[in-house]
Scaffold this motif. Structure first.
Motif, short mmCIF file in Angstrom:
data_model
loop_
_atom_site.label_atom_id
_atom_site.label_comp_id
_atom_site.label_asym_id
_atom_site.label_seq_id
_atom_site.Cartn_x
_atom_site.Cartn_y
_atom_site.Cartn_z
N ALA A 126 0.82 -1.21 0.00
CA ALA A 126 0.00 0.00 0.00
C ALA A 126 0.86 1.26 0.00
N ALA A 127 1.99 1.23 0.71
CA ALA A 127 2.83 2.42 0.84
C ALA A 127 3.91 2.51 -0.24
N GLY A 128 4.42 1.36 -0.67
CA GLY A 128 5.53 1.37 -1.62
C GLY A 128 5.24 0.74 -2.96
N GLY A 129 3.99 0.29 -3.16
CA GLY A 129 3.64 -0.35 -4.42
C GLY A 129 4.13 -1.79 -4.47
N PRO A 130 3.74 -2.55 -5.51
CA PRO A 130 4.18 -3.94 -5.65
C PRO A 130 5.70 -4.09 -5.64
N GLY A 131 6.43 -3.06 -6.07
CA GLY A 131 7.90 -3.12 -6.09
C GLY A 131 8.50 -3.32 -4.72
N ALA A 132 7.75 -2.99 -3.67
CA ALA A 132 8.26 -3.16 -2.31
C ALA A 132 8.56 -4.63 -2.03
N ILE A 133 7.84 -5.53 -2.71
CA ILE A 133 8.05 -6.96 -2.49
C ILE A 133 9.43 -7.40 -2.98
N TRP A 193 12.13 -5.63 -2.80
CA TRP A 193 13.07 -5.22 -1.74
C TRP A 193 12.85 -6.05 -0.47
N MET A 194 11.64 -6.56 -0.29
CA MET A 194 11.40 -7.48 0.82
C MET A 194 12.19 -8.78 0.60
N TRP A 195 12.20 -9.24 -0.64
CA TRP A 195 13.00 -10.43 -0.97
C TRP A 195 14.49 -10.16 -0.73
N VAL A 196 14.95 -8.98 -1.11
CA VAL A 196 16.36 -8.62 -0.91
C VAL A 196 16.70 -8.64 0.58
N SER A 197 15.83 -8.06 1.41
CA SER A 197 16.07 -8.03 2.85
C SER A 197 16.08 -9.45 3.42
N GLY A 198 15.21 -10.31 2.89
CA GLY A 198 15.18 -11.70 3.34
C GLY A 198 16.46 -12.44 2.95
N ALA A 241 10.03 -2.16 -8.54
CA ALA A 241 11.14 -1.94 -7.61
C ALA A 241 11.99 -0.75 -8.03
N PHE A 242 11.97 -0.44 -9.33
CA PHE A 242 12.80 0.64 -9.84
C PHE A 242 12.00 1.75 -10.51
N ASN A 243 10.73 1.44 -10.81
CA ASN A 243 9.88 2.45 -11.46
C ASN A 243 8.43 2.21 -11.06
N PRO A 244 8.08 2.49 -9.80
CA PRO A 244 6.75 2.16 -9.28
C PRO A 244 5.59 2.74 -10.07
N MET A 245 5.70 3.98 -10.51
CA MET A 245 4.59 4.64 -11.20
C MET A 245 4.27 3.94 -12.51
N ALA A 246 5.32 3.56 -13.25
CA ALA A 246 5.10 2.89 -14.53
C ALA A 246 4.52 1.50 -14.32
N PHE A 275 11.64 0.88 -1.70
CA PHE A 275 12.82 0.34 -1.02
C PHE A 275 12.64 0.35 0.49
N ARG A 276 12.22 1.50 1.02
CA ARG A 276 12.10 1.66 2.47
C ARG A 276 11.10 0.68 3.08
N TYR A 277 9.90 0.64 2.52
CA TYR A 277 8.86 -0.21 3.09
C TYR A 277 9.12 -1.70 2.85
N GLY A 278 9.69 -2.02 1.70
CA GLY A 278 10.01 -3.42 1.41
C GLY A 278 11.08 -3.96 2.36
#
Length: 451
Positions: free
Chosen positions: A93-100, A102-107, A248-253, A267-270
Motif C-alpha cells: 500500500a505504501a511502496g507499491g508492488p515493487g516493495a516486495i 526489496w522485501m526479498w532482498v532483505s530476506g 522496484a525501480f519504477n513504481p509509477m510505470a 525500497f524503504r517499506y520493502g
C-alpha cells in the motif's frame, strides 16, 4: 495521552529510521560476503539439516534441549505472525508492488545475519537451574564480555515481546474473531490466555511439541488457501511478477500511476517490513536455536536460514501475490484490511473467516514463542525463581490486550524492539570472526564427512 504518543512516535522514527535500516541491511551484507553467499552455496544442506531428521524419536525435548526441527518451528512460530498478513499489505500500500522485490532482498541478506545469530546462540549456552538456556543476552555477556549490554537486551526483549508484543497479538486475535464471529473480545482474551497457560506451564518441552505440530498445520493451511486464489487468477501471475520487478525501480510505470509510490518508498517499506517479518538481526529467534540438540553449531545456523525462506520467501510472497493478482492493491486499503479484502475477493464471504482463522493460529503461536523468548531472559536476570511471576504477568497482559486500544502499545513495542536490536547488532559485528571460523570448521568437517 496524545503528548505521550507524540514523544514515543518521534523516538521510533529515529530508532527505525534510515540509520537502523542501514545497520540491519549492512550486517546482512557483511555476513553474506564473509560467509561467501552461504544461502546459495549451501541450499542443499539447508534442506537436509532442516528436514533430514524430522522424525527422529531420540530428539524428544528434555533438559538438554529440543530437536533441531522443533527449534525451527518455535522460531517460525514467532516469525510467521500478523506481520505476514498486515505487514506485507502495508508495504504494498505504501511502496507499491515493487516493495516486495526489496522485501526479498532483505530476506536474502537476512539469511546471513540469522545464521550468525543461531551459531553464536548455540555456542554460548548455559544451564540455568538444570535447564539449557541461550540467546543474545548470553552471547553478549560471554562472547562480547559486556554484562551491561546483555542486561539491557534482556530487559528490552521482555518488555517488547513478553508484555507489549503479546498484548498486540491478543488484540489482533480478538479483533479478527469479533469481526468474523461476533464473539466478545474479553471472552476471546480469556480463552486465549487459558490455552497459552496450559501450554507454557509445561515448559519448553510442551512449547516445542506444540509448535512442531501447529506450525506445519497453520503454514500449510495458509499456503493452500493462497495458492487456490493465485491459481484461480493464473492469467495475472506473470503480470504480478512484472509489476514487482518493474515496480522496484519504477513504481509509477509498473502500476499505471494507481499508486503514487517512489523508488525510495518501495525500497524503504520493502526492506523494513521484510526485516520486521523474518526478525533477522532482531535477536528473538536465537533463543530457540540455542537449545537445539545438534552436533555442530553450523548445522543449526543452516536450519535458521530455512526459517527466513519459509517466512519471507513463501508466506510473505503468497500474501503479496494474492493481493496483486486479485487487484486489491488498488483499493486504497492497507494493513490487515487489504489482505482481508484480497481473500474476500478470491473466496467471497468465506475470505474474512479464512483470514480470521489464519490470524488466530499465527498470533497464538507467536504469543507462545514470544513468551519463551522472554522467559529465557527472565532466567538471565532473575534465575528460575522469576518464571512463575513472569507467566502470571504474561497471561494478564494477554487478557488486557484484547480490551484496549493498542496504538500506544504498538508504539511501545516498536520502541523496545528497536532498543533490543542495538546491543544484538553490536555483538554480531564484534563477533564476526567467531562466526566465520565456526562456519569454516563446519565446512571442513562436512568435506571430511565427519557430520
Amino acid at each position: 495521552m496524545d503528548f505521550l504518543m507524540e514523544i514515543i512516535a518521534k523516538i521510533n522514527s529515529f530508532l527505525w529510521g534510515p540509520v537502523m535500516l542501514f545497520f540491519l541491511v549492512g550486517t546482512g551484507i557483511l555476513f553474506t560476503l564473509k560467509l561467501r553467499f552461504i544461502q546459495v552455496r549451501k541450499i542443499k544442506y539447508i534442506w537436509k539439516e532442516t528436514f533430514g531428521g524430522v522424525f527422529k524419536k531420540s530428539d524428544k525435548p528434555d533438559e538438554d534441549g529440543i530437536s533441531s526441527f522443533q527449534a525451527l518451528t518455535t522460531a517460525i512460530a514467532a516469525q510467521v505472525g500478523t506481520g505476514n498478513l498486515a505487514g506485507v499489505a502495508t508495504a504494498i500500500a505504501a511502496g507499491g508492488p515493487g516493495a516486495i522485490f526489496w522485501m526479498w532482498v532483505s530476506g536474502f541478506l537476512g539469511m546471513g545475519t540469522i545464521f550468525a545469530e543461531a551459531v553464536l546462540a548455540k555456542v554460548h549456552t548455559e544451564k540455568v537451574d538444570g535447564e539449557i538456556t541461550g540467546g543474545p543476552a548470553y552471547y553478549i555477556k560471554k562472547g562480547l564480555g559486556s554484562k551491561f549490554l546483555a542486561s539491557f537486551f534482556a530487559v528490552s526483549i521482555v518488555l517488547a515481546l513478553g508484555f507489549m508484543g503479546n498484548m498486540v497479538q491478543s488484540n489482533s486475535i480478538s479483533d479478527a474473531v469479533y469481526t468474523a464471529f461476533n464473539v466478545p473480545k474479553l471472552v476471546t482474551g480469556l480463552v486465549v490466555a487459558a490455552i497459552v497457560g496450559l501450554i507454557i506451564i509445561g515448559g519448553i518441552s510442551r512449547i516445542a511439541s506444540f509448535t512442531a505440530k501447529i506450525v506445519p498445520f497453520m503454514a500449510g493451511l495458509y499456503i493452500i488457501g493462497g495458492l487456490v486464489i493465485i491459481l484461480s487468477n493464473y492469467v495475472e501471475i506473470l503480470p504480478a511478477f512484472k509489476m514487482i520487478f518493474h515496480g522496484a525501480f519504477n513504481p509509477m510505470a509498473a502500476t499505471g500511476g494507481l499508486i503514487g509510490a517512489s523508488v525510495k518508498e518501495a525500497f524503504r517499506y520493502g526492506i523494513a517490513r521484510g526485516l520486521f517479518s523474518n526478525e533477522a538481526g532482531m535477536g528473538s529467534t536465537p533463543h530457540a536455536h540455542a537449545i537445539a540438540k545438534v552436533k555442530h553449531p553450523g548445522q543449526q545456523g543452516l536450519v535458521a536460514i530455512m526459517g527466513v525462506i519459509i517466512d519471507t520467501g513463501v508466506i510473505c510472497t503468497l500474501t503479496a501475490l494474492v493481493i496483486i493478482t486479485t487487484g486489491s492493491f488498488s483499493t486504497g486499503l492497507t494493513g490487515a484490511s487489504l489482505t482481508q479484502e484480497a481473500f474476500t475477493s478470491g473466496f467471497g464471504g468465506f475470505g474474512s473467516t479464512f483470514v480470521a482463522i489464519c490470524l488466530f493460529f499465527f498470533a497464538l503461536s507467536t504469543i507462545i514463542s514470544w513468551y519463551y523468548f522472554g522467559e529465557s531472559n527472565i532466567k538471565f536476570i532473575f534465575g528460575k525463581k522469576g518464571i512463575t511471576p513472569y507467566r502470571i504477568l504474561v497471561l494478564l497482559f494477554v487478557v488486557i490486550g484484547t480490551a484496549m486500544q493498542v496504538e500506544i502499545v504498538w508504539e511501545l513495542a516498536d520502541t523496545f524492539n528497536g532498543l533490543m536490536v542495538i546491543p544484538n547488532l553490536i555483538a554480531l559485528l564484534g563477533l564476526t570472526s567467531v562466526v566465520v571460523n565456526i562456519f569454516k570448521d563446519y565446512d571442513e568437517k562436512l568435506k571430511n564427512k565427519e557430520l
